[in-house]
Design a protein around this motif. Sequence first.
Motif, short mmCIF file in Angstrom:
data_model
loop_
_atom_site.label_atom_id
_atom_site.label_comp_id
_atom_site.label_asym_id
_atom_site.label_seq_id
_atom_site.Cartn_x
_atom_site.Cartn_y
_atom_site.Cartn_z
N ARG A 32 0.83 -1.21 0.00
CA ARG A 32 0.00 0.00 0.00
C ARG A 32 0.87 1.26 0.00
O ARG A 32 0.54 2.25 -0.66
N ARG A 35 2.33 1.52 -3.55
CA ARG A 35 1.33 1.99 -4.52
C ARG A 35 1.08 3.49 -4.36
O ARG A 35 0.90 4.21 -5.35
N ASP A 68 -1.76 -8.54 -13.84
CA ASP A 68 -3.04 -8.51 -13.14
C ASP A 68 -3.94 -9.56 -13.76
O ASP A 68 -4.36 -9.44 -14.91
N SER A 71 -7.47 -8.27 -15.11
CA SER A 71 -7.60 -7.16 -16.04
C SER A 71 -7.28 -7.62 -17.45
O SER A 71 -6.61 -8.62 -17.67
N ASP A 119 -6.34 6.28 -3.78
CA ASP A 119 -6.25 5.31 -4.87
C ASP A 119 -5.57 4.02 -4.40
O ASP A 119 -5.98 2.92 -4.77
N GLU A 123 -7.50 0.06 -3.91
CA GLU A 123 -7.03 -1.08 -4.70
C GLU A 123 -6.50 -2.23 -3.84
O GLU A 123 -5.97 -3.21 -4.38
N ARG A 125 -6.16 -5.62 -2.01
CA ARG A 125 -6.74 -6.95 -2.19
C ARG A 125 -6.07 -7.91 -1.23
O ARG A 125 -4.86 -7.94 -1.13
N ALA A 131 -3.28 -6.24 -7.51
CA ALA A 131 -3.60 -5.51 -8.73
C ALA A 131 -2.34 -5.27 -9.53
O ALA A 131 -1.23 -5.22 -8.98
N ASP A 134 0.13 -2.63 -8.39
CA ASP A 134 0.79 -3.06 -7.15
C ASP A 134 1.93 -4.00 -7.47
O ASP A 134 3.04 -3.89 -6.92
#
Length: 390
Positions: A32, A35, A68, A71, A119, A123, A125, A131, A134
């Motif tokens: 985190r 990111r 990802d 995605s 943001d 995101e 997870r 993600a 990340d």
Amino acid sequence: MNTESYHLRSTAAADDEPPAAELAAALTRGPRGLRTLLEFALRSEDAAMGDDVGALAVLVNDAAHHRDDSSFAMMITEDGRVVPDLEVPDPGMDEVADTLDSVVLLEPSHELLLRCVADAVAEARYWQAPAGPDAVAMTAPVRRALRRVADHLARSPSVRSWWSDMDADHQVQVLWIDPDVPESLVGRAPRPSVEDLRADAPRDGGTTMWESAPTSFRAMSTGRWPDGTPTHLWFVEDEQGWTEAFVDPVGSAAGRDVLEIRSAHDWLELCRRHPQDVTRMCREPWGEATGREGAWVQPSWAAVSRTHDAVHLGLGAYLDLAGRAIDVDGRSATIVAGWHPDATYWFREPPAPIGTPEPWRFVDTEVGTGGDDLAWMRAEQAARFRTAGA
């Protein structure tokens, strides 16, 4: 100095504050924090590019696409069909890092930092692989390049305030309004009793769990920024797109026994003193999220509730700890998962609401200019922007 156990109290004297290098190290340890740094670099590049798309943005987008598993990039064919783009280039991480090194960084204003952290939090997870952005940020070359961004931010007074303890006199409870059920207030669900939770009954009857926060206790409060905006309006893990909320100010928590989690050392002490084995419930989601196989533990919140009124995880500690596997004893690991930054979970009766709930809305402050200008504000202030855009 043990960088894993250093913390900054909100009441610390200036000469008692940690060196900027210690804060920068904390920002580059967990997904985190990394990111957040990547978002800051991307927004810095975007500000310099005007209407153009910067090289870093392109490289991160392409690299994230390949990292990802949820995605896929799209392309429009000559006949107008939208199909998956299987030819997205996969840049090397050294190229991403070199491009990151060339970005001229903006001065870290409170508003800019807020959006970067928001943001990063949204995101998070803990139930599947990270993600794409990340995963890019966590690679060794990009992590090294992000240290320059961390050093830049660590000198900011705003960033230093992220390591503050709970603000006892400015706590609020946020009650989300579900747009699909306008009369609902999400956040006032009934709570089980502390006595029920103290039994520590196994919760793993074939189910999967991914939170290590004491969410079963339900009552949660957060602080406010100096401008009065509740921190929780901005920082929501697994956010649901809510754009309206009531904010309940609550009475002072001064004198309450609030356990502060400021570092990995604090979290590990809880896990070792009050361990709860959650391997069967968490092996799959936390293994996917971290790539680690093996046993997992978390603090037994029922045991912690016997000696404390509440537990608080500040923003700085959240960015350092959330989402990274931390070794406990060589056999088991633990993870901070499912927390909202600056959240205080109450084991015993929380401070009572005072005054009238305040309606807040998420609106475009520069009507028609795009999402980066969205901000939370009190409803009466938001109405002026809505009128301007009508």
